[in-house]
Design a protein around this motif. Structure first.
Motif, mmCIF file in Angstrom:
data_model
loop_
_atom_site.group_PDB
_atom_site.id
_atom_site.type_symbol
_atom_site.label_atom_id
_atom_site.label_comp_id
_atom_site.label_asym_id
_atom_site.label_seq_id
_atom_site.Cartn_x
_atom_site.Cartn_y
_atom_site.Cartn_z
ATOM 1 N N GLY A 210 96.848 -47.979 -11.550
ATOM 2 C CA GLY A 210 98.206 -47.030 -11.359
ATOM 3 C C GLY A 210 99.043 -46.952 -10.034
ATOM 4 O O GLY A 210 99.563 -46.037 -9.586
ATOM 5 N N GLN B 263 105.619 -46.360 -13.698
ATOM 6 C CA GLN B 263 104.257 -47.462 -14.130
ATOM 7 C C GLN B 263 104.156 -47.686 -15.705
ATOM 8 O O GLN B 263 103.986 -48.707 -16.200
ATOM 9 C CB GLN B 263 103.116 -47.325 -13.504
ATOM 10 N N SER B 264 104.092 -46.410 -16.366
ATOM 11 C CA SER B 264 104.001 -46.245 -17.906
ATOM 12 C C SER B 264 105.292 -46.680 -18.460
ATOM 13 O O SER B 264 105.518 -46.572 -19.780
ATOM 14 C CB SER B 264 102.946 -45.565 -18.263
ATOM 15 N N GLN C 215 102.814 -43.517 -9.538
ATOM 16 C CA GLN C 215 103.219 -43.912 -10.771
ATOM 17 C C GLN C 215 104.670 -43.876 -10.905
ATOM 18 O O GLN C 215 105.253 -44.963 -11.592
ATOM 19 C CB GLN C 215 102.404 -43.284 -11.757
#
Length: 318
Positions: free
Chosen positions: A136, A252-253, A272
């Motif tokens: 992450g 990040q996601s 993140q």
């Protein structure tokens, strides 16, 4: 060592920002390998894309007329044939949804070492040093690959986009497509998460985090975005709470964004989230905590209550 071959990416009739970042990354690697920078563009608005990609230190642009949109079976055949013909030292691919689809397949087929999600890369002799982030984005690692032929997938937002005009040679590549091996057909395109907003294309983003406290308070930030003519985005906690759709998430996601202006409201700056927006040209942060990590990367910071600051900004811009 020899040349670098970068594969441009387009979607729904437009080149994606990562295509211009590929030109910058490719130029750096080509200088270190002592070779030329070649760029390939497959399908779509070939003439328009060719003009747009004539930037930076591009030496040759290879055009392929097959396909209007991305197709795994077509890309693996065409890019594979290009690599076999040009035999570049480096195959450079975006670490995007499309790149993650065909990049590993080609590297495997041609028996090339593959390094994905690269944020920095350089050569020392015939050793490639590639920087990657893991866990992450909490840990940064350096991978060393000793090989004369490699495939590298770069993360968007880590290199500046090439701007200066160039006059590259244009070569049409006549790919030999085996139609019997094309087992998929593109029927259309649907944005994941619903809606018609692509925050990765926005020039100005107003992003909201957990500091907004309640769902109904998001309307305040929406009002600021409207006053600025900006697009509304969010950190993961807002999306996880169901207050905004997934296609609004930065990080990040979520999506990597590189707007001209990024205004972070009530966002602490977890690694993140920062991984998805640190490439923004100008970052403005509003947070009550003077020690919030977001201030470490902000160009301008306001240490104050967002419920005082945002209304004042709305009044100013309206």
């Amino acid at each position: 060592m020899s040349d670098v071959l970068a594969i441009a990416e387009h979607r729904r009739g437009a080149l994606r920002d990562v295509s211009y970042e590929l030109l910058s990354a490719g130029a750096e690697l080509a200088e270190e390998t002592g070779g030329e920078l070649h760029v390939a563009v497959l399908g779509g608005r070939i003439e328009e894309f060719t003009r747009s990609l004539s930037k930076g230190d591009v030496d040759v642009i290879h055009t392929v007329t097959d396909g209007e949109e991305f197709n795994h079976d077509v890309y693996t055949q065409v890019v594979g044939q290009l690599v076999e013909e040009l035999d570049p030292s480096v195959l450079l691919v975006p670490n995007s949804v499309n790149g993650q689809d065909y990049g590993p397949a080609i590297a495997n087929r041609l028996d090339r070492p593959l390094v994905s999600d690269v944020t920095d890369a350089s050569f020392d002799g015939e050793t490639l040093s590639a920087t990657r982030q893991m866990y992450g984005s909490k840990v940064e690692t350096t991978v060393e690959v000793e090989a004369d032929r490699v495939a590298v997938m770069i993360r968007g937002g880590e290199w500046p986009g090439a701007n200066d005009s160039s006059d590259p040679e244009i070569r049409e590549f006549d790919a030999d497509i085996d139609e019997s091996a094309v087992r998929s057909t593109v029927k259309g395109f649907e944005e994941v998460g619903g809606g018609d907003v692509d925050i990765s294309e926005a020039e100005v983003l107003v992003s909201v985090g957990r500091g907004i406290e309640e769902e109904e308070n998001i309307a305040l930030v929406e009002e600021l975005a409207d006053a600025l003519g900006a697009t509304l985005s969010a950190s993961r906690p807002i999306v996880d709470s169901g207050w905004l759709e997934k296609n609004r998430q930065v990080g990040q996601s979520g999506k990597t964004v590189t707007p001209e202006i990024y205004i972070a409201i009530g966002i602490s700056g977890a690694v993140q989230h920062v991984a998805g927006m640190k490439g923004s040209e100008t970052i403005v942060a509003i947070n009550t905590d003077p020690n919030a990590p977001i201030f470490d990367i902000a160009d301008y910071g306001i240490v104050d209550d967002l419920f005082d600051v945002v209304p004042a900004l709305i009044e100013e811009f309206e």
